[in-house]
Design an enzyme around this catalytic site. Sequence first.
Site, short mmCIF file in Angstrom:
data_model
loop_
_atom_site.label_atom_id
_atom_site.label_comp_id
_atom_site.label_asym_id
_atom_site.label_seq_id
_atom_site.Cartn_x
_atom_site.Cartn_y
_atom_site.Cartn_z
N HIS A 27 0.84 -1.20 0.00
CA HIS A 27 0.00 0.00 0.00
C HIS A 27 0.88 1.26 0.00
CE1 HIS A 27 -3.10 -2.55 2.32
NE2 HIS A 27 -3.61 -2.36 1.12
N LYS A 51 -18.20 -5.41 8.33
CA LYS A 51 -16.93 -6.11 8.44
C LYS A 51 -16.18 -5.64 9.68
CE LYS A 51 -13.25 -7.33 5.24
NZ LYS A 51 -12.62 -6.96 3.97
N ARG A 100 -1.93 -6.14 -8.49
CA ARG A 100 -0.96 -7.20 -8.19
C ARG A 100 -0.94 -8.27 -9.26
NH1 ARG A 100 -3.54 -8.29 -2.43
NH2 ARG A 100 -5.28 -8.16 -3.85
N SER A 137 -3.35 -7.37 3.09
CA SER A 137 -3.53 -7.22 4.54
C SER A 137 -4.05 -8.51 5.16
CB SER A 137 -4.50 -6.08 4.84
OG SER A 137 -3.98 -4.85 4.43
#
Length: 169
Positions: A27, A51, A100, A137
């Site tokens: 990040h 969440k 990614r 993460s």
Amino acid sequence: MTGPESEGVTVRRAVCPGSFDPITNGHLDIIGRASKLYDVVHVAVMINQSKKGLFTVDERIELIREVTAGFGNVEVESFHGLLVDFCKQREIPAIVKGLRAVSDFDYELQMAQMNNGLSGVETLFVPTNPTYSFLSSSLVKEVATWGGDVSHLLPPTVHEALVKRLGER
């Protein structure tokens, strides 16, 4: 007001959105690269009521502020709702997203097209540094939960906060 905005100069703004639970070196790489391209980079920490994060939104904001302070042009705040509304309210014309893998592109392309259709906000894709191409993460939290060394994947203060938080559980 002083600076470029007070002199009638257009300030180039972009946003790097995410949940950042916690912020990783991946990040930070994308935010840092965006900070070289834009006058102001807004890091928008998404609030997702459904969440439960490991860190509260306020804790994430504080960690991000700490690790991005050296860039000098990063503003960190939270948002809920549509990212395009966040952008409209702050006159941010561009979203910067790190990619990614091809699987990221498939999802992010749909989001970019939707965001542009809703508001005209553009999305710029930045390929992730290969060093961090596997990093998320969620993966960091999982490995750390089982005692794996993730210190090289996080800024030092974030790693300390992660170890402390997992020790409290």
